[in-house]
Scaffold this motif. Structure first.
Motif, PDB file in Angstrom:
ATOM      1  N   LEU A 375     -17.731 -54.097  10.548  1.00  0.00           N
ATOM      2  CA  LEU A 375     -17.143 -53.153   9.596  1.00  0.00           C
ATOM      3  C   LEU A 375     -15.735 -53.639   9.307  1.00  0.00           C
ATOM      4  CD1 LEU A 375     -19.052 -51.171  11.629  1.00  0.00           C
ATOM      5  CD2 LEU A 375     -18.481 -49.672   9.712  1.00  0.00           C
ATOM      6  N   ARG A 376     -15.446 -53.877   8.045  1.00  0.00           N
ATOM      7  CA  ARG A 376     -14.171 -54.461   7.639  1.00  0.00           C
ATOM      8  C   ARG A 376     -13.308 -53.393   6.980  1.00  0.00           C
ATOM      9  NH1 ARG A 376     -13.389 -60.029   4.047  1.00  0.00           N
ATOM     10  NH2 ARG A 376     -11.113 -60.139   4.341  1.00  0.00           N
ATOM     11  N   SER A 377     -12.134 -53.150   7.531  1.00  0.00           N
ATOM     12  CA  SER A 377     -11.321 -52.036   7.063  1.00  0.00           C
ATOM     13  C   SER A 377     -10.928 -52.175   5.597  1.00  0.00           C
ATOM     14  CB  SER A 377     -10.061 -51.899   7.924  1.00  0.00           C
ATOM     15  OG  SER A 377      -9.240 -53.053   7.816  1.00  0.00           O
ATOM     16  N   ARG A 383     -14.098 -48.724  -0.440  1.00  0.00           N
ATOM     17  CA  ARG A 383     -15.341 -47.998  -0.718  1.00  0.00           C
ATOM     18  C   ARG A 383     -15.086 -46.497  -0.738  1.00  0.00           C
ATOM     19  NH1 ARG A 383     -19.786 -50.679   0.301  1.00  0.00           N
ATOM     20  NH2 ARG A 383     -19.057 -51.549   2.282  1.00  0.00           N
ATOM     21  N   LEU A 384     -14.189 -46.041   0.118  1.00  0.00           N
ATOM     22  CA  LEU A 384     -13.840 -44.625   0.189  1.00  0.00           C
ATOM     23  C   LEU A 384     -13.324 -44.114  -1.148  1.00  0.00           C
ATOM     24  CD1 LEU A 384     -13.678 -42.392   2.417  1.00  0.00           C
ATOM     25  CD2 LEU A 384     -11.287 -43.059   2.725  1.00  0.00           C
ATOM     26  N   PHE A 385     -12.689 -45.007  -1.917  1.00  0.00           N
ATOM     27  CA  PHE A 385     -12.135 -44.630  -3.215  1.00  0.00           C
ATOM     28  C   PHE A 385     -12.993 -45.121  -4.379  1.00  0.00           C
ATOM     29  CE2 PHE A 385      -8.575 -44.157  -0.393  1.00  0.00           C
ATOM     30  CZ  PHE A 385      -7.858 -43.103  -0.921  1.00  0.00           C
ATOM     31  N   GLY A 386     -14.212 -45.567  -4.082  1.00  0.00           N
ATOM     32  CA  GLY A 386     -15.113 -46.023  -5.130  1.00  0.00           C
ATOM     33  C   GLY A 386     -14.719 -47.338  -5.751  1.00  0.00           C
ATOM     34  N   LEU A 387     -13.984 -48.176  -5.010  1.00  0.00           N
ATOM     35  CA  LEU A 387     -13.526 -49.460  -5.536  1.00  0.00           C
ATOM     36  C   LEU A 387     -14.352 -50.605  -4.983  1.00  0.00           C
ATOM     37  CD1 LEU A 387      -9.639 -49.064  -5.184  1.00  0.00           C
ATOM     38  CD2 LEU A 387     -11.038 -48.686  -7.222  1.00  0.00           C
ATOM     39  N   PRO A 388     -14.667 -51.608  -5.793  1.00  0.00           N
ATOM     40  CA  PRO A 388     -15.309 -52.815  -5.282  1.00  0.00           C
ATOM     41  C   PRO A 388     -14.385 -53.541  -4.305  1.00  0.00           C
ATOM     42  CG  PRO A 388     -15.417 -52.729  -7.689  1.00  0.00           C
ATOM     43  CD  PRO A 388     -14.476 -51.652  -7.260  1.00  0.00           C
ATOM     44  N   ALA A 389     -14.971 -54.392  -3.474  1.00  0.00           N
ATOM     45  CA  ALA A 389     -14.208 -55.045  -2.408  1.00  0.00           C
ATOM     46  C   ALA A 389     -13.051 -55.875  -2.941  1.00  0.00           C
ATOM     47  CB  ALA A 389     -15.139 -55.923  -1.566  1.00  0.00           C
ATOM     48  N   ILE A 413     -15.072 -45.675   9.275  1.00  0.00           N
ATOM     49  CA  ILE A 413     -15.423 -46.849  10.066  1.00  0.00           C
ATOM     50  C   ILE A 413     -16.021 -46.428  11.404  1.00  0.00           C
ATOM     51  CG2 ILE A 413     -14.465 -48.838  11.289  1.00  0.00           C
ATOM     52  CD1 ILE A 413     -12.450 -49.066   8.944  1.00  0.00           C
ATOM     53  N   ALA A 414     -15.450 -45.414  12.026  1.00  0.00           N
ATOM     54  CA  ALA A 414     -15.963 -44.953  13.317  1.00  0.00           C
ATOM     55  C   ALA A 414     -17.407 -44.474  13.200  1.00  0.00           C
ATOM     56  CB  ALA A 414     -15.078 -43.828  13.860  1.00  0.00           C
ATOM     57  N   GLU A 415     -17.738 -43.806  12.102  1.00  0.00           N
ATOM     58  CA  GLU A 415     -19.114 -43.357  11.913  1.00  0.00           C
ATOM     59  C   GLU A 415     -20.048 -44.556  11.761  1.00  0.00           C
ATOM     60  OE1 GLU A 415     -22.445 -41.226  11.795  1.00  0.00           O
ATOM     61  OE2 GLU A 415     -20.441 -40.537  12.398  1.00  0.00           O
ATOM     62  N   GLY A 416     -19.613 -45.569  11.031  1.00  0.00           N
ATOM     63  CA  GLY A 416     -20.420 -46.778  10.908  1.00  0.00           C
ATOM     64  C   GLY A 416     -20.589 -47.486  12.236  1.00  0.00           C
ATOM     65  N   ILE A 428     -18.358 -55.327  15.514  1.00  0.00           N
ATOM     66  CA  ILE A 428     -16.979 -55.784  15.366  1.00  0.00           C
ATOM     67  C   ILE A 428     -16.294 -54.932  14.308  1.00  0.00           C
ATOM     68  CG2 ILE A 428     -15.495 -57.726  14.734  1.00  0.00           C
ATOM     69  CD1 ILE A 428     -17.864 -59.584  15.476  1.00  0.00           C
ATOM     70  N   VAL A 429     -15.124 -54.405  14.632  1.00  0.00           N
ATOM     71  CA  VAL A 429     -14.293 -53.745  13.622  1.00  0.00           C
ATOM     72  C   VAL A 429     -13.182 -54.714  13.251  1.00  0.00           C
ATOM     73  CG1 VAL A 429     -12.886 -51.765  13.005  1.00  0.00           C
ATOM     74  CG2 VAL A 429     -14.814 -51.479  14.572  1.00  0.00           C
ATOM     75  N   ASP A 430     -13.216 -55.168  12.014  1.00  0.00           N
ATOM     76  CA  ASP A 430     -12.285 -56.163  11.483  1.00  0.00           C
ATOM     77  C   ASP A 430     -11.137 -55.420  10.799  1.00  0.00           C
ATOM     78  OD1 ASP A 430     -10.968 -58.104  10.035  1.00  0.00           O
ATOM     79  OD2 ASP A 430     -12.734 -58.793   8.929  1.00  0.00           O
ATOM     80  N   ALA A 431     -10.046 -55.208  11.553  1.00  0.00           N
ATOM     81  CA  ALA A 431      -8.887 -54.460  11.050  1.00  0.00           C
ATOM     82  C   ALA A 431      -7.650 -54.939  11.792  1.00  0.00           C
ATOM     83  CB  ALA A 431      -9.093 -52.963  11.244  1.00  0.00           C
TER      84      ALA A 431
END
Length: 527
Positions: A375-377, A383-389, A413-416, A428-431
């Motif tokens: 999961l990449r922060s 994504r939370l704001f509806g934006l592409p990466a 991210i925690a839910e994922g 892996i949390v990539d942040a």
């Protein structure tokens, strides 16, 4: 589907199919093009190959899984094949042409006499060069892994745009999923013997009840869609510089209207069966970054096992495979390896480092080696704001870096992470995780699940960090929006690892780049 073309699953034709029409079409094409025309035969079609085009003629057969026995059925399924495959490979599938005249003297295209009735139909396609199938590219060492990234993003986009199955259709229902995998097991039992597949059957039976609610949830939340249905490595082609899926299933809606994770699982499984588990997890990572469908992880491994069983069954019925191509035993071993991985305890790793320290590069390498989910922060925040990466939030006039946005992003991210760990995947949390409280929250999450936790602490000199951040921004192909000003602020507020954190940290300098295999071994060995 119209009643005239509804499949009869109980009646089959066993008489030889008359080849008069395809042979006559071959002669006609040879005469009109002045070049040799190849004729390729499968159990349900003939394909005529000129130097630049392919003409696919469906056999007038009625088998247990397909009914092409009437002209109306063949016309319908030619149209369906064109419709579906133009979505996946628009430059490959051209049109449907009527065949007029007689079987002995056919004519492709509309007849001169408008009153003449077609005697059959063909799907016309571009002929792609030999050696361009994904399987061939992989076996010959001509595949660039970056090409797979593009395919993963394309597949995620296709799934997002695909129609959602209506609840009343029954597609994706637990009993359908269970019935399909049990049928595959029964077929393999007849071919390989009950003893050979006993352990796989027991694993499937044990998983079926536990996944019932997950399948119902997937069905109710729109994850069952009109997919490709047959997405193995020989049904992907490099065309015009891109990897494109083709030859999707047109003849049986039940094989096409499936969970998007079942569609994805076919390709990730086949990469594993070809000995490229690293590419399978790279493909999964890029798909998840684009789709955000972490809710599908609980069912993914089951679908991979199912797809391996299907390919094993197909391999039992075909001629021996060529060098490097999996046979039935290879696919069974692939399924068993997927099961073994599912039985290992997962673990959580978070990265720690300033912008430019190499977190995303190293996380990408580790996930391939460890068979992990990332999961990449930077991606999840957007994504939370509806934006592409790759979108720039400032260009959209949105501030996605407020304290509240950070809180919501970390919660997402925690839910994922919970989904991935419960599904059995190393995660892996990539942040950046520059604040101690944020690191502590994920350590507590791992502790609540009684799973190992570690911190990958990545370091580089200030000069190198500044250089990398500037170079990344100039290239413009990374989700991170950190610039020089952001980096300077990080120097000021960064909270270094404390003694307890250092005790569980894997610390490395990224000048030069560390060996990913060494870091992976340290992560996997940690308590």
């Amino acid at each position: 589907m119209a009643q005239s073309v509804t499949m009869n699953r109980h009646a089959t034709t066993t008489d030889p199919v008359d080849p008069t029409l395809p042979l006559a079409l071959r002669r006609q094409l040879q005469a009109s093009t002045g070049e040799p025309v190849a004729l390729v035969e499968t159990h349900i079609s003939w394909v005529l190959l000129t130097s630049s085009l392919a003409y696919k003629l469906k056999k007038p057969v009625r088998l247990a899984f397909v009914d092409f026995s009437t002209l109306a059925a063949r016309r319908h399924f030619c149209a369906e094949e064109l419709r579906l495959n133009q979505l996946h490979a628009p430059g490959l599938y051209l049109d449907v042409l009527p065949v007029c005249g007689t079987p002995q003297a056919p004519r492709l295209g509309a007849a001169d006499d408008e009153s003449a009735e077609p005697i059959d139909y063909v799907v016309r396609m571009r002929r792609f060069p030999d050696g361009m199938l994904l399987r061939e590219l992989l076996l010959s060492g001509r595949l660039d892994a970056v090409e797979l990234d593009g395919l993963a993003e394309r597949l995620a986009s296709l799934h997002a745009a695909a129609p959602v199955a209506e609840a009343a259709s029954g597609f994706g229902a637990p009993e359908r999923v269970e019935g399909a995998v049990m049928a595959a097991l029964d077929g393999l039992e007849a071919a390989c013997g009950a003893a050979r597949i006993l352990s796989l059957r027991r694993w499937v039976e044990a998983r079926v009840q536990g996944l019932r609610m997950a399948w119902l949830l997937r069905q109710r939340t729109g994850a069952v869609r009109e997919c490709h249905g047959d997405l193995h490595l020989a049904n992907v082609v490099r065309l015009d510089g891109r990897l494109l899926p083709f030859d999707c299933i047109e003849f049986d809606p039940a094989l096409r209207w499936i969970d998007v994770m079942s569609d994805l699982a076919f390709l990730t499984m086949d990469l594993k069966a070809h000995g490229r588990t690293d590419l399978a997890f790279r493909f999964l990572d890029r798909y998840l970054q684009h789709s955000g469908d972490f809710e599908g992880l609980p069912v993914l491994r089951f679908y991979e096992v199912y797809r391996a069983l299907v390919r094993a069954q197909v391999a039992c019925l075909r001629a021996p495979s060529g060098a490097g191509q999996p046979d039935a035993e290879d696919y069974l071993r692939c399924a068993e390896d997927i099961v073994r991985r599912a039985e290992r305890a997962p673990r959580l790793l978070i990265t720690h480092g300033l912008s430019g320290s190499g977190k995303s590069t190293m996380a990408g390498q580790l996930l391939e080696l460890a068979g992990a989910v990332r999961l990449r922060s930077d991606v999840e925040r957007k994504r939370l704001f509806g934006l592409p990466a790759l979108a720039r939030s400032a260009d959209r006039g949105i501030d996605i870096y407020t304290p509240e946005a950070t809180r919501r992003s970390l919660a997402r991210i925690a839910e994922g992470v919970r989904l991935a760990l419960h599904a059995g995947y190393p995660t892996i949390v990539d942040a950046a995780f520059l604040r101690r409280a944020e690191r502590a929250s994920f350590r507590a999450l791992a502790a609540s699940l009684r799973l190992p936790f570690a911190i990958l602490d990545l370091r580089a000199s200030p000069a190198q960090l500044r250089h990398r951040v500037a170079a990344r921004l100039a290239e413009g192909g990374d989700p991170s929006e950190a610039d020089a000003a952001v980096l300077e602020r990080q120097f000021a507020f960064h909270e270094a690892l404390d003694a307890q954190e250092r005790a569980i940290a894997i610390t490395t300098e990224t000048e030069p780049r560390p060996e990913a295999a060494t870091l992976c071994a340290l992560w996997m060995a940690g308590a």
